[in-house]
Structures are given as C-alpha cells and as structure tokens.
Design an enzyme around this catalytic site. Structure first.
Site, short mmCIF file in Angstrom:
data_model
loop_
_atom_site.label_atom_id
_atom_site.label_comp_id
_atom_site.label_asym_id
_atom_site.label_seq_id
_atom_site.Cartn_x
_atom_site.Cartn_y
_atom_site.Cartn_z
N ASP A 34 0.83 -1.21 0.00
CA ASP A 34 0.00 0.00 0.00
C ASP A 34 0.86 1.26 0.00
O ASP A 34 0.67 2.17 0.82
CB ASP A 34 -0.93 0.01 1.22
CG ASP A 34 -1.65 -1.31 1.43
OD1 ASP A 34 -2.02 -1.94 0.42
OD2 ASP A 34 -1.83 -1.72 2.58
N GLU A 214 -11.08 -0.40 -3.88
CA GLU A 214 -10.34 0.18 -2.76
C GLU A 214 -9.08 0.85 -3.28
O GLU A 214 -8.79 0.85 -4.48
CB GLU A 214 -9.99 -0.91 -1.74
CG GLU A 214 -9.00 -1.95 -2.28
CD GLU A 214 -8.65 -3.02 -1.27
OE1 GLU A 214 -9.39 -3.19 -0.28
OE2 GLU A 214 -7.61 -3.71 -1.46
#
Length: 341
Positions: A34, A214
C-alpha cells in the site's frame, strides 16, 4: 504530491518511453505494501505504507525515489494494546494540507473473540512541524463518513478550490466488501457533505475472491481528474481500474464519472509480477514525468491468507500518456536490482 502543470496530449513533457532500460530498480522497498509517496516542496520524497506486522505507522524520506529504499524508517505512531485503534493498521497516506502534515489510515478494534479483521474505521493524525519524521503527531480522531461500517484506504486531493476525500467503505445494503465514495471536506479531518458513491464492484476482474473497490489514488492531467483504484482479493488476482471525469465537471455527481470496463494494470507472468495495485502517483526527480508507485509480489502462489504474506514490495515505474490524454500503465516491470559497482 507536487504536480507539474497539465500539458497537451502527446507533449514531450508528459510522454516518455518506458520499455527500454527501467528508470527505477525494483523493488524500491521490500515488504512495504500500500505504498504512498509524497514529493514535497523541501526537495524530499516522503514515504509511508503498510508494514507486515500491521502494528505501527512509519515514515521515511530521501532526495530520490530510489533512495527511499535505503532511508531509515521512523515510527511516528503505534497501535493501542486493545480496543479501537488496536489492530491491523492499514494503508497510511501522508499529505501536506494548509501548512500541516496529515496521515490518513485505517485501524480495527480487537475484542475478546476476534482480532478485528474487517472491522476498520478511518482516522487522521496531524503534525504541524516542518519535518514529519521528527515532529509531534496528534490524533484528530475518526473521520466520520456518516455511517458505521468497514471502511479504509482514504485519500485526499484539492481541485478547483475544493478539497475532497475519497475512500472505500462497505454499504450493508449492497452486496460486496467495499465501494468507492467521495465527499467534500470542511477541514482535513472532517467531511462537509454526505458520501457519494462513485463505483462498486461489477466486473469479473473486480470480484475475484472478494468484491472490492479500494486503494484510490488521484492524478489530474489533460483536463481530467483520474482515480486509479484496486479490485479483487490481494493475491495474483489483485489489479487496478480507472475512473475519470472532466476537470470542469461536478465531481460530486456520479454521472460525471466514467469507469473503464477493463483493468488498466494487472499481473504479468511474463515479467514475474503478481497482484499489482494499491498505487500512488508522484513525479520524477527532474519533474518531467509522472511515476506510478505500487506494490506487487514476484511469485504467484501464496501459502495461507494473502493478507499475511509479507512480500508485497513497493515498486516504481514511469507512466506514458496516449494521444487522447489517458494514462498508459503498461505492464508491471520485472525485478531489476541495483547493480553494485
């Protein structure tokens, strides 16, 4: 991120060739998923991302993107031992807004019967010192989206005088795990309006393993606002999609947004890269080219839950822009380690 002015489609300032010698040796940072890179006006690239233990937030900085791999990480916040903010600290992002630093992140709460998996809420931290690695961080609390359910992966951007918040959240009335939402902001930790849904998983490539939208990241170029996002489970099926709207459009109107029906960035067995996604955008050291920052593994098969496999590595590669002003991500480039002298 600092953005160079949007240029005309096909201009030399924005169009580069990425299929020759890679601009960056990958992976840039091992075992950091991420990934988020912010290029600041002080000349540093700042980095944060999920650590494999999901127990803290780290920052690091360097003068170059490649240098982030050797930069010393500094822990600026650590999870609580129990209750809210005590488990699965996921996907921090660092932003500089109105003279202060902010970190958006998701955290779950533990109970006596579970470890808080998929019980996440969104939170904000603030630092008013010039250097976020050494400054004091203050909790600003939960970023309230208007209803209580699983939510994560918040990002923020300013456009035409309005600051927006984009995130992923579970609507109990909609089948699936998370959809993408947008709202205006009253300040960097408070929304100024209701959540507006921009996208929900609908295509096969968004729904493998989990029905997921997402990891949104925003880039404004060529009179359009682009939102890259990720879908499906976090194994080799994980990939990136793209939403876009005209720069003059009402970004809070779902009809202003168009969704690409096919993924724009996905696994490449040819290059040995699997599950690329959860990206951010920055610019090259010379300020001339856009750079995609993302994570991927260099193997396909995973033992156990992919969430607890630590080898999603941070990677970087240049972005091309086509003649119509759309990003061309190509394929995730193969591992190309730094050559020792």
């Amino acid at each position: 991120m600092e953005r160079h002015p949007a240029a005309s489609p096909g201009c030399r300032r924005c169009t580069v060739t990425t299929n020759t010698t890679p601009a960056y040796a990958n992976p840039v940072i091992p075992q950091r998923a991420d990934p988020w890179v912010w290029r600041h006006s002080d000349g540093y690239y700042y980095f944060t991302g999920s650590v494999p233990t999901y127990d803290r937030i780290e920052l690091r900085r360097a003068r170059t993107i490649q240098g982030l791999g050797d930069a010393e990480p500094v822990t600026v916040w650590t999870r609580y031992p129990s209750g809210p903010l005590s488990a699965n600290i996921w996907a921090p992002e660092l932003h500089h807004i109105d003279g202060a630093w902010y970190i958006y992140f998701a955290a779950a709460r533990t109970t006596e019967t579970d470890n808080g998996l998929f019980d996440h809420r969104m939170y904000a931290l603030e630092c008013r010192d010039a250097n976020p690695l050494t400054g004091q961080w203050v909790e600003k609390g939960q970023v309230d989206s208007g209803w209580e359910s699983f939510c994560l992966d918040a990002t923020s951007f300013e456009h035409r005088g309005t600051r927006y918040y984009v995130w992923a959240q579970k609507d109990p009335a909609i089948e699936g795990n998370s959809n993408l939402y947008i709202a205006p902001m009253a300040n960097p930790w408070t929304l100024a309006g209701p959540a507006v849904m921009l996208s929900q998983p609908e295509y096969e490539w968004e729904t493998i393993g989990f029905r997921v939208n997402e990891g949104a990241a925003v880039i404004v170029r060529h009179d359009r606002v682009f939102i890259a996002y990720s879908g499906s489970a976090t194994d080799h099926h994980y990939c990136m999609g793209l939403l876009y709207a005209d720069a003059d459009a009402d970004l809070l109107d779902p009809s202003a947004w168009t969704k690409k029906p096919q993924p724009v960035f996905e696994s490449s067995s040819e290059n040995g890269q699997y599950g690329p996604g959860h990206n951010s955008f920055t610019v090259s050291e010379d300020g001339q080219h856009d750079v995609l920052i993302y994570h991927a593994r260099n193997y396909r098969d995973i033992d156990g839950d992919p969430l607890y496999d630590p080898n999603r590595h941070t990677r970087a590669q240049l972005i091309e822009w086509d003649a119509d002003g759309f990003p061309v991500f190509g394929q995730p480039v193969p591992d190309w380690p730094v050559q020792s002298g």
